[in-house]
Scaffold this motif. Structure first.
Motif, PDB file in Angstrom:
ATOM      1  N   ASN A 156      50.083  32.919  45.940  1.00  0.00           N
ATOM      2  CA  ASN A 156      50.274  33.419  44.576  1.00  0.00           C
ATOM      3  C   ASN A 156      51.717  33.220  44.141  1.00  0.00           C
ATOM      4  OD1 ASN A 156      47.697  34.477  43.953  1.00  0.00           O
ATOM      5  ND2 ASN A 156      48.091  36.349  45.121  1.00  0.00           N
ATOM      6  N   TYR A 183      41.497  32.220  44.378  1.00  0.00           N
ATOM      7  CA  TYR A 183      40.783  33.457  44.040  1.00  0.00           C
ATOM      8  C   TYR A 183      39.947  33.802  45.256  1.00  0.00           C
ATOM      9  CZ  TYR A 183      42.068  32.973  39.121  1.00  0.00           C
ATOM     10  OH  TYR A 183      42.773  32.889  37.939  1.00  0.00           O
ATOM     11  N   LEU A 184      40.352  34.816  45.988  1.00  0.00           N
ATOM     12  CA  LEU A 184      39.670  35.121  47.238  1.00  0.00           C
ATOM     13  C   LEU A 184      40.126  36.502  47.714  1.00  0.00           C
ATOM     14  CD1 LEU A 184      39.803  32.725  50.400  1.00  0.00           C
ATOM     15  CD2 LEU A 184      38.866  35.015  50.321  1.00  0.00           C
ATOM     16  N   PRO A 185      39.592  37.554  47.131  1.00  0.00           N
ATOM     17  CA  PRO A 185      40.021  38.874  47.614  1.00  0.00           C
ATOM     18  C   PRO A 185      39.627  39.050  49.080  1.00  0.00           C
ATOM     19  CG  PRO A 185      38.813  39.052  45.526  1.00  0.00           C
ATOM     20  CD  PRO A 185      38.612  37.654  46.045  1.00  0.00           C
ATOM     21  N   LYS A 241      46.421  32.887  36.605  1.00  0.00           N
ATOM     22  CA  LYS A 241      46.322  33.797  37.765  1.00  0.00           C
ATOM     23  C   LYS A 241      47.458  34.820  37.748  1.00  0.00           C
ATOM     24  CE  LYS A 241      44.610  35.234  41.717  1.00  0.00           C
ATOM     25  NZ  LYS A 241      44.987  34.881  43.066  1.00  0.00           N
ATOM     26  N   VAL A 265      46.858  38.165  36.322  1.00  0.00           N
ATOM     27  CA  VAL A 265      46.228  39.124  37.246  1.00  0.00           C
ATOM     28  C   VAL A 265      47.272  39.675  38.223  1.00  0.00           C
ATOM     29  CG1 VAL A 265      44.483  39.364  39.069  1.00  0.00           C
ATOM     30  CG2 VAL A 265      44.067  37.823  37.131  1.00  0.00           C
ATOM     31  N   ASN A 266      47.973  38.758  38.894  1.00  0.00           N
ATOM     32  CA  ASN A 266      48.837  39.185  40.003  1.00  0.00           C
ATOM     33  C   ASN A 266      50.082  39.937  39.548  1.00  0.00           C
ATOM     34  OD1 ASN A 266      47.850  36.141  41.409  1.00  0.00           O
ATOM     35  ND2 ASN A 266      47.297  38.104  42.299  1.00  0.00           N
ATOM     36  N   ASN A 270      48.767  43.531  40.890  1.00  0.00           N
ATOM     37  CA  ASN A 270      49.315  43.670  42.250  1.00  0.00           C
ATOM     38  C   ASN A 270      50.363  44.777  42.336  1.00  0.00           C
ATOM     39  OD1 ASN A 270      47.655  41.407  42.531  1.00  0.00           O
ATOM     40  ND2 ASN A 270      48.974  40.452  44.051  1.00  0.00           N
ATOM     41  N   ILE A 309      38.868  46.108  43.967  1.00  0.00           N
ATOM     42  CA  ILE A 309      39.567  45.343  45.014  1.00  0.00           C
ATOM     43  C   ILE A 309      40.953  45.918  45.289  1.00  0.00           C
ATOM     44  CG2 ILE A 309      38.339  43.159  44.630  1.00  0.00           C
ATOM     45  CD1 ILE A 309      40.925  42.243  43.167  1.00  0.00           C
ATOM     46  N   PRO A 354      44.442  44.577  45.860  1.00  0.00           N
ATOM     47  CA  PRO A 354      45.263  43.361  45.801  1.00  0.00           C
ATOM     48  C   PRO A 354      46.170  43.250  47.036  1.00  0.00           C
ATOM     49  CG  PRO A 354      45.340  44.538  43.714  1.00  0.00           C
ATOM     50  CD  PRO A 354      44.677  45.453  44.706  1.00  0.00           C
ATOM     51  N   SER A 355      46.546  42.018  47.360  1.00  0.00           N
ATOM     52  CA  SER A 355      47.309  41.778  48.592  1.00  0.00           C
ATOM     53  C   SER A 355      48.606  42.587  48.624  1.00  0.00           C
ATOM     54  CB  SER A 355      47.597  40.282  48.740  1.00  0.00           C
ATOM     55  OG  SER A 355      48.191  39.767  47.567  1.00  0.00           O
TER      56      SER A 355
HETATM   57  C1  LIG Z   1      43.867  39.925  42.877  1.00  0.00           C
HETATM   58  C2  LIG Z   1      43.500  38.945  43.957  1.00  0.00           C
HETATM   59  C3  LIG Z   1      42.653  39.597  45.002  1.00  0.00           C
HETATM   60  C4  LIG Z   1      42.608  37.840  43.358  1.00  0.00           C
HETATM   61  O1  LIG Z   1      42.086  36.952  44.294  1.00  0.00           O
HETATM   62  C5  LIG Z   1      44.768  38.392  44.513  1.00  0.00           C
HETATM   63  O2  LIG Z   1      45.188  37.328  44.131  1.00  0.00           O
HETATM   64  C6  LIG Z   1      45.605  39.181  45.447  1.00  0.00           C
HETATM   65  O3  LIG Z   1      45.121  40.120  46.076  1.00  0.00           O
HETATM   66  O4  LIG Z   1      46.799  38.847  45.578  1.00  0.00           O
END
Ligand SMILES: CC(C)(CO)C(=O)C(=O)O
Ligand SMILES: NC(=O)C1=CN([C@@H]2O[C@H](COP(=O)(O)OP(=O)(O)OC[C@H]3O[C@@H](n4cnc5c(N)ncnc54)[C@H](OP(=O)(O)O)[C@@H]3O)[C@@H](O)[C@H]2O)C=CC1
Length: 332
Positions: free
Chosen positions: A117, A140-142, A203, A206-207, A211, A275, A277-278
Motif C-alpha cells: 500500500n 485488495y486482500l484483507p 486504493k 481507503v488506506n 487504516n 475488516i 486494516p493492516s
Molecule cells: C483495507 C485493506 C484490507 C484492503 O485490502 C487494506 O488494504 C489494508 O488492510 O491495508
C-alpha cells in the motif's frame, strides 16, 4: 520443456503467504525471506485459512536473508531470480532501504514487483535499479497473520499491476503481463493497467482514511461506523481530502463517484464483523505502522500543491505519535 520461474518473496506475512500459495500453484519455484516467523515457517511451513482457497498448507524454500537465497542459488547452479515480490511493509527512506537489502538477489533481468500500500513507494526502487522492470501492484486482500506462519483471509484477492513509471520499455510491460499470467494460472485475480497510479490513488482513498482511523480507534471499520452518527461522514471527509490531492497530482478520475464507491465497499460490510486494516493489526501488536507511505506522503503532496488536508493532517499527527509511542514501548 518450459523453465519454472524463480521467485523471491520478501516478507512472508499476511499478504506474502497468499502469494506464495498462488505462485506455487502456478508452478513457480518460490523462496521466501522470513524474519520473526522464520522458525515456524522453516519447521511447519505456512497454513492458510481462507474462504477463497479453503485450508491450505504451503512449504516454500525458507531463508533468513536475501544473501542466503542468493548463496543457495549459486551453490545449486540455479539461474537467478525472475521476479522479486516485495510483500514487506513499505517504509520509504528507512535505513537500509528495502532496495539495498535486496541487492544480492536482483540480477540484470530481475523484475521487482512491489505488492504494498501507499503513495510514492516506488521512487527509491527505481533509483536503485533504473534498468530493471519495477512493477507497482495494488492489492485488495484483507488478510491477517494470526500467529507465526498462520494466515487468515476472506474471499477477496485482487492484484492491479502496472509498470513504474507508466511509460516503460516493452520488456518491462512484458514482465507485468507475465506476472498477471502467473497470478491467474495460480488461481488469483490480476489486471494490467497502463497507468496503475490511478488505481493506487483509488486504493489510497481507503488506506489513508480507514487504516489510521481503525488503528487509532482500535476498532474494525464496521465498529467505527456504528460508534457514532458522525463517524461515516468523518471518513468520507478524509476520503474527499485524499481525492482532492489525487486530482491535484493529475488524477482527475478520482472524484466524488470514486469516493462513494470506496466508502460503499465498507458500508456493504455492515452486518458482518467488518475488516481489520493492516495498520490496525500493527497497532494492536505494537508493530511499526506504514504512517509515511500511507498518510504522510499524501499530506505532504497535498500541502505542496495547496490542497486543504487539515483533517488528514490531524490524523497524521495522531497516528505518527502512536507509532512513536509503540516504538518507545518496544525499545523498553
Ligand atoms: C483495507 C485493506 C484490507 C484492503 O485490502 C487494506 O488494504 C489494508 O488492510 O491495508
Ligand atoms: N494485511 C492486509 O490486509 C493488507 C495489506 N496490504 C499491504 O501489503 C503489504 C504487506 O502487508 P502485510 O502482509 O499485512 O504485512 P505483515 O506485517 O503481515 O507481513 C510483512 C512481513 O514482512 C516481514 N519483513 C519485514 N522486513 C523484513 C526483512 N528485513 N527481512 C525479512 N522479512 C521482513 C515481516 O517480518 P516481521 O514479522 O519480523 O516484522 C512480516 O513477516 C503492506 O504494504 C500492506 O499495507 C494491502 C492490502 C491488504
Amino acid at each position: 520443456m518450459t523453465t519454472r520461474p524463480n521467485i523471491l518473496l520478501f516478507g512472508a506475512g499476511a499478504i506474502g503467504t497468499i502469494y506464495i500459495h498462488i505462485l506455487q500453484q502456478a508452478g513457480c519455484n518460490v523462496t521466501a525471506v522470513c524474519r520473526s516467523n522464520y522458525a515456524a515457517a522453516a519447521t511447519n511451513g505456512f497454513h492458510i485459512s481462507s474462504q477463497k482457497y479453503g485450508n491450505v498448507h504451503v512449504s516454500p524454500t525458507v531463508v533468513r536473508t536475501p544473501q542466503e537465497a542468493a548463496d543457495n542459488h549459486k551453490a545449486s547452479g540455479s539461474r537467478g531470480f525472475d521476479y522479486v515480490l516485495v510483500t514487506a511493509k513499505a517504509f520509504p527512506g528507512s535505513s537500509p532501504t528495502g532496495a539495498e537489502l535486496l541487492r544480492p538477489v536482483v540480477g540484470p533481468d530481475t523484475a521487482i514487483a512491489l505488492v504494498q500500500n501507499g503513495i510514492g513507494i516506488e521512487d527509491e526502487w527505481k533509483a536503485a535499479y533504473p534498468e530493471n522492470p519495477i512493477l507497482s501492484c495494488v492489492v485488495y486482500l484483507p488478510a491477517t497473520q494470526t500467529s507465526p506462519g498462520h494466515v487468515s483471509m476472506g474471499d477477496l484477492e485482487r492484484l492491479e499491476i502496472g509498470t513504474f513509471p507508466c511509460e516503460a520499455p516493452a520488456a518491462h510491460k512484458g514482465a507485468g503481463e507475465k506476472l498477471k499470467g502467473l497470478i491467474e494460472a495460480g488461481g488469483g485475480t490480476a489486471t494490467l493497467h497502463d497507468d496503475v497510479q490511478l488505481k493506487r490513488w483509488s486504493k489510497a482513498l481507503v488506506n489513508s482514511s480507514w487504516n489510521p482511523v481503525c488503528a487509532l480507534a482500535r476498532s474494525r471499520d464496521v465498529a467505527v461506523m456504528a460508534s457514532s452518527p458522525a463517524a461515516t461522514e468523518y471518513v468520507r471527509a478524509l476520503m474527499r481530502e485524499v481525492a482532492a490531492v489525487a486530482r491535484a497530482c493529475g488524477y482527475g478520475g478520482i472524484g466524488e463517484e470514486e469516493v462513494e464507491m470506496q466508502l460503499g465497499r465498507a458500508k456493504a460490510r455492515v452486518g458482518t464483523r467488518g475488516i481489520e486494516p493492516s495498520m490496525m493489526a500493527d497497532a494492536l501488536h505494537g508493530r511499526r505502522m506504514e504512517v509515511e507511505a500511507i498518510v504522510g506522503n499524501v499530506v505532504r503532496l497535498g500541502k505542496e500543491r495547496g490542497v486543504g488536508v487539515e483533517r488528514l493532517e490531524g490524523v497524521y499527527v495522531l497516528v505518527k505519535a502512536l507509532d512513536e509511542s509503540l516504538a518507545a514501548a518496544r525499545e523498553g
